[in-house]
Design a protein around this motif. Sequence first.
Motif, short mmCIF file in Angstrom:
data_model
loop_
_atom_site.label_atom_id
_atom_site.label_comp_id
_atom_site.label_asym_id
_atom_site.label_seq_id
_atom_site.Cartn_x
_atom_site.Cartn_y
_atom_site.Cartn_z
N MET A 14 -36.52 -58.19 29.11
CA MET A 14 -37.79 -57.47 29.23
C MET A 14 -37.91 -56.42 28.15
O MET A 14 -39.00 -56.19 27.60
N GLY A 15 -36.79 -55.78 27.82
CA GLY A 15 -36.82 -54.81 26.73
C GLY A 15 -37.25 -55.48 25.43
O GLY A 15 -38.10 -54.96 24.70
N LEU A 16 -36.68 -56.67 25.17
CA LEU A 16 -37.05 -57.39 23.95
C LEU A 16 -38.53 -57.75 23.97
O LEU A 16 -39.22 -57.68 22.96
N GLY A 17 -39.00 -58.13 25.18
CA GLY A 17 -40.41 -58.49 25.31
C GLY A 17 -41.31 -57.32 24.97
O GLY A 17 -42.25 -57.44 24.18
N VAL A 18 -40.98 -56.14 25.53
CA VAL A 18 -41.80 -54.96 25.26
C VAL A 18 -41.74 -54.62 23.77
O VAL A 18 -42.76 -54.31 23.13
N ALA A 19 -40.52 -54.70 23.21
CA ALA A 19 -40.39 -54.41 21.78
C ALA A 19 -41.27 -55.35 20.98
O ALA A 19 -41.95 -54.93 20.03
N GLY A 20 -41.29 -56.63 21.36
CA GLY A 20 -42.12 -57.59 20.65
C GLY A 20 -43.59 -57.25 20.76
O GLY A 20 -44.33 -57.32 19.77
N ILE A 21 -44.03 -56.84 21.96
CA ILE A 21 -45.44 -56.52 22.16
C ILE A 21 -45.86 -55.40 21.22
O ILE A 21 -46.83 -55.52 20.46
N VAL A 22 -45.07 -54.31 21.25
CA VAL A 22 -45.49 -53.14 20.47
C VAL A 22 -45.31 -53.39 18.98
O VAL A 22 -46.22 -53.13 18.17
N SER A 42 -49.58 -63.06 17.44
CA SER A 42 -48.89 -64.03 18.28
C SER A 42 -47.57 -63.46 18.78
O SER A 42 -47.20 -63.65 19.94
N ILE A 43 -46.86 -62.79 17.87
CA ILE A 43 -45.58 -62.20 18.30
C ILE A 43 -45.82 -61.24 19.45
O ILE A 43 -45.11 -61.25 20.46
N SER A 44 -46.88 -60.46 19.32
CA SER A 44 -47.20 -59.49 20.36
C SER A 44 -47.52 -60.19 21.68
O SER A 44 -47.00 -59.83 22.74
N HIS A 45 -48.33 -61.24 21.60
CA HIS A 45 -48.71 -61.92 22.84
C HIS A 45 -47.54 -62.65 23.48
O HIS A 45 -47.44 -62.74 24.70
N MET A 46 -46.66 -63.18 22.63
CA MET A 46 -45.51 -63.89 23.18
C MET A 46 -44.55 -62.91 23.85
O MET A 46 -43.77 -63.30 24.71
N GLY A 47 -44.62 -61.63 23.45
CA GLY A 47 -43.85 -60.62 24.15
C GLY A 47 -44.25 -60.57 25.62
O GLY A 47 -43.39 -60.45 26.50
N PHE A 48 -45.55 -60.72 25.90
CA PHE A 48 -46.00 -60.74 27.30
C PHE A 48 -45.40 -61.93 28.03
O PHE A 48 -45.02 -61.83 29.20
#
Lengths: 480, 502
Positions: free
Chosen positions: B288-296, B316-322
Amino acid sequence: MIVHDVFLPAPLLVVSSGIMVMLGATAWRRSVGRSFLCAMGILLLAIMVVGHHAGTVPDHGDSLFVQDRWTAYTAILTMFSTICIMLMSWRDDGIMRADEYALLLMLGTLGALAMVFSANYMPFFVGLEILGVSIMGLVTFGHRAVPGHEAAMKYLILSGVSSAILLFGIGLAYGVTGSLRFMPPIAAGGVSAALPPAATIMILVGMFFKLSAVPFHMWLPDVMEGAPVPVAAFVAVVSKIAIFSPLVRYFGTENQPPFLNDILCGVIILTIMGGNLMALRQADFIRLMAYSSIAHMGYLLIAFMCPGRLQSGAITVYLAAYTASTLGVFAVMDAFATPGGPDGRVIAQWKGVFSSHPFVGAVMSFMLLSLAGIPPGIGFFAKFGIAAVGVAHQRDLLLCFLIIGSIIGLYYYLNIVRTMMVTPSLPSRPLNRHVRPELMALVIVLGMIVVIGGLFPARAIHPLLPAATVPSETRDGITH
Amino acid sequence: MNPLPALVLLPIMGGGVAWVAGHVRPRVTTTSRDASWWVVLVTLIVETFVLVMATFGHPVHTGPWPGHFSMPWIPAMGIAVRLDMDGLSLSLIWLSLIMCFLCVFLATRQVTVHAGAFRFLFLATLTGIIGTFLATDLFLFFFFWELMLVPMFGLIAAWGHEDRQRAAMKFFMFTQGSGLIMLLSILGLVITHYRQTGVLTFDYFTLAHTPLSPAVSMLLMLGFFIAFAVKLPVVPVHVWLPDAHTQAPTAASVLLAGILLKTGGYGMIRFNIMLFPDAASRFAPIAMGLGVAGIVYGAWLAYAQDDVKRLIAYSSISHMGFVLLGIFTGSRMGMQGAIIQMLAHGLSTAGLFVVAGAIQDRLHTRDMRCIGGLWAAMPRLSGAGLFFAMAALGMPGLGNFTGEFLVLLATWHVSPLPAILAAVGLVLAAIYALRMVNRIFLAAPRTGLQPVPDVASRQMAVFACVMVFLVLLGVYPQPFVTFSAPLPLPVAAMTGPEGATP
């Protein structure tokens, strides 16, 4: 040994008497075409009789030769490769100008067969030397006299050194056991305990020299670079199979003696990393193939080190994949070469091949991807098999290097594919008019083998599955 | 007839025909000069029929999931051609087909050099992707996983833009290298199963019940996770994506962003969560941390781009974080949100890439500093661009909003901090999307721009279809949520792994 004891596998008999016929024909009237046809016929005949033998199978196990599924498999691979190489060199003006070429190729095959079938140090060593001497002669054929001679000299000297080490090891082994049976020496009473390991290691070093495992690999790129393309293919394929087959027979398919484990591990890691890293910076295609072949020997040795249920499948498929893909690469290279034009030895010459010769480009990338282990080529399944035996034996370190090596390998194989896709700035050369239909047929056949083997590997491994277990049984038979 | 093998094999066979058709083209008359294009279209239509059959037919239940196909392949190693289909794979295949129609109508006609080969590679990629979604034999899954890379490499390296070859190499090396790590994990799982039961098999359902020690399961899970994380992509291993998306030709960009990334999300749901639930829940905080990092991080970098396609790639990277965040919340709601987000992101990003491709075809640049004022010149294209940009920023009423909202809600239940940070990503998304719309469509027209033709109204109809799906996903997502839920494994466990269901 008495005459009625003689046990001789039929392919050896066929090939050696065939060579006599060829010699006689040459003495009568020289003709390149006839000796070529003669050699092809002999090889086909030898493949047909690969399971037969002359004489009786000795029941006490003390014979010069052995015959089982493993020898049949590797002998067929050897002779099939020689046929492919014959087809590659036929009508190649540079090398087929003399009928000694076919003769030397046949002699080399005879040496390889002797090594494959050997169950005794004598035929093994004699075969090794026949193969070595004929390769030295073959390397000097071709347009480019000076690099050829230089390569041949290099091969002669280095191969002499390795043979000397091997022979010394054999001598030590004979001293320990008093027998020339082809198996690692076991200390008997009254000899120093250090002798058997020393003998084994020296024999192994000699074999690694021929197999071009990394600390002993220096000769291979130079020799292949100096040789004509078909001869380079011969060095890369036939001589490797011819030494790998006795290596498996010698150490059997059980666990290796403990003192060998660390040595083998070190050699494998060095081979994989050395071969792949040095292949990275090559601008010469044949040198690149030489280093990649070194790396492939490293992968193959992983399977050699991991005995078990999956091993025989992994080794047989890997050998087949390596043979078909490597021969494919060299055949395409040969088909690409034009007299007076680019010979395909320099990677930069392949620029824009996809737009000028789409078929050549497609088959070449297919073969390279198979070597890199990408589906649907047979190389994918081969690499999968190696990884499977590695995981089954928890060789974690070797697996790490397998992955690192594969990624590096992927880079240089893809780099060639990438080069072929570059749009050439110059207008494309007129299409190769020097079409050789037999070469195209060979390329297509090899391509089919790679595809069908990749899509239906079950048919490739199933009948050969007992192949590598048989040597171990034979070995048991010899030991007791 | 079982539709599953046909689903996998049809595209590549059609592609072969299209290649041949592309070769004979010069000899036939000008009326059929797009023979290979028609072949592609017919292939896709037949594929759609097969898919309709698979969706609404009532197959005999022979496997644990509605669709099942099995055929021995390499019996010596326990490998078989096993294809199974549940709602998740079915909805992703539908998404793939919609993407392909979009490409065929809007993006493949521009390819004129070696068009037959282009179409063959395009359809071969589709075969790999559909195979990945259907395979339930781990060897077969890996086979397709690798297989889809080769044609995509060809598409990028031969038909891409200026720096295509480097991008193609980077793409291939990253995905293949991580794939090898997954191969080791697959083999590790298979061998562990073999040691415990004496059965050598690559069957997904059998392997799912391998008892594993926590350490081993964590290790194997990580192997799978790395491969899927590269594909998704997750932030530290995303570096291949901006280059590959930017340099690829439009059709390949659409395929890459629309479906190839979804194979990563699909793999995480199907393999990480369902094969290793315990390890996945222990790994969830990091994921989840990686996901949030990806979003931001993705949103932040998207804001800084001048290149349109690069901007979309970072978004896309941001959306894939979600998606990553939703998958690892461990709740059903988060998973549903992730799946909806995958579908919606596929549609909206594909639309954006087609718009960007259309702009590049007309203006021969992707630099937003050189584009401006297209609203007056190309009202239809600008309208489509605005719509998809709104979808990308998460406008309520469109699919992306549903997905992101569900993910945020599920994350809030687990822990509020990631939810807050992810919501910040939404704000950034609004900023970069609106800024892009401003710079391309609404800003004052640049001097020196040639007048360019707008997209044809027929092509707008294709855009409209995609928009309808996005609106449906946003307004009435319930049927999609129910339909696309992955069938759980424990049910299969109770009924027995090997088709014990009557």
